[in-house]
Scaffold this active site. Structure first.
Site, PDB file in Angstrom:
ATOM      1  N   GLY A  84      -4.381  -5.652   9.200  1.00  0.00           N
ATOM      2  CA  GLY A  84      -3.577  -4.137   8.825  1.00  0.00           C
ATOM      3  C   GLY A  84      -4.285  -3.056   8.621  1.00  0.00           C
ATOM      4  N   SER A  90      -1.510  -5.860  -5.582  1.00  0.00           N
ATOM      5  CA  SER A  90      -0.917  -4.723  -5.998  1.00  0.00           C
ATOM      6  C   SER A  90      -0.783  -4.700  -7.750  1.00  0.00           C
ATOM      7  CB  SER A  90       0.252  -4.399  -5.379  1.00  0.00           C
ATOM      8  OG  SER A  90       1.159  -3.430  -5.843  1.00  0.00           O
ATOM      9  N   TYR A 130       8.410  -8.311  -3.028  1.00  0.00           N
ATOM     10  CA  TYR A 130       7.032  -7.312  -2.858  1.00  0.00           C
ATOM     11  C   TYR A 130       6.261  -7.977  -4.348  1.00  0.00           C
ATOM     12  CZ  TYR A 130       3.180  -4.092  -2.178  1.00  0.00           C
ATOM     13  OH  TYR A 130       2.105  -3.379  -1.818  1.00  0.00           O
ATOM     14  N   LYS A 167       2.968 -10.253  -3.924  1.00  0.00           N
ATOM     15  CA  LYS A 167       1.662 -10.011  -4.631  1.00  0.00           C
ATOM     16  C   LYS A 167       1.089 -10.855  -5.680  1.00  0.00           C
ATOM     17  CE  LYS A 167       0.681  -6.729  -1.617  1.00  0.00           C
ATOM     18  NZ  LYS A 167      -0.720  -6.990  -0.849  1.00  0.00           N
TER      19      LYS A 167
END
Length: 245
Positions: free
Chosen positions: A10, A140, A153, A157
């Site tokens: 990414g 994160s 998310y 994470k």
């Protein structure tokens, strides 16, 4: 780090792009992975070369094991064994949990968890055989503190933390390390899409009073990828402006 081969998933934009460019400054050979943004990936390749490194753009959807294995073959053909893997690829599908579909849940976990699994498994022997292999996973601040509308998310994470610590134990006998970097709110396209009122609140809740820069995250990743971090493994390094969770 000069002449090390590094894979950054990414890395056509955002934090991944900054990491690739930082590796270029260190004289590395960099595989710039992308899923759809071919033009942006080629721009990253040029930036790596301008910084002093060598790079190729390699397309692969990290949720597809076969595609990752094909990517690995191309990288090894071009650069040889991989020394550093940075699992950075990620997406968001933000929605309040009571309105979240199973598809919105699955797609985020697929990219962050399955993608990290596929890439790590594919390059594991490279990292183990390297003189000092480096596995670096991007998590994160949301994985620690949660965030409204990001149950998928945050879960993904948080899972990266346990994965990293386990891989650190399993790679240790080979002299290789695994670490995790957990950025706070950094100025990326994703964060720029947050309404200004909320961004102002984020800045106010951050002791340093500002958003982070992608280069600040990349600098920490570069340290973890280097020989200077040889006694650091199984750690989660926060880069969040002092925000205490």
């Amino acid at each position: 780090m000069r002449s090390k081969t590094c894979v950054v998933t990414g890395s056509s934009k955002g934090i991944g792009e900054a990491i690739a460019e930082r590796f270029g400054e260190a004289g590395c050979q960099v595989a710039v992975n992308y899923r759809r943004s071919e033009e942006a990936a080629r721009e990253t390749v040029e930036s790596v070369a301008d910084a002093g490194g060598e790079a190729i753009a390699v397309q692969a959807d990290v949720t597809d094991q076969a595609a990752v294995e094909e990517m690995a073959g191309r990288i090894r053909d071009e650069f040889g064994r991989v020394d550093v893997l940075v699992n950075n690829a990620g997406i968001t599908q933000d929605v309040r949990f009571t309105e979240m579909s199973h598809e919105e849940w699955d797609v985020v976990l697929d990219v962050h968890l399955d993608g990290t699994f596929h890439c790590t498994q594919t390059f594991y022997e490279d990292l183990a055989d390297a003189e000092e292999g480096r596995l670096i996973n991007l998590s994160s601040i949301v994985g620690k503190g949660g965030n409204f509308g990001q149950a998928n998310y945050a879960t993904a994470k948080a899972g990266i933390f346990g994965f990293t610590r386990t891989l650190a134990l399993e790679l240790a006998p080979e002299g290789s390390t695994a670490n995790c970097v957990a950025p706070g709110f950094v100025r990326t396209d994703m964060v720029e899409r947050i309404p200004e009122k909320i961004r102002e609140r984020i800045r106010g809740d951050t002791p340093l009073g500002r958003l982070g820069e992608v280069e600040e995250v990349a600098e920490v990743v570069a340290f973890l990828a280097s020989d200077r971090s040889s006694f650091v493994t199984g750690e989660v390094i926060d880069v969040n402006g002092g925000k205490d969770l």
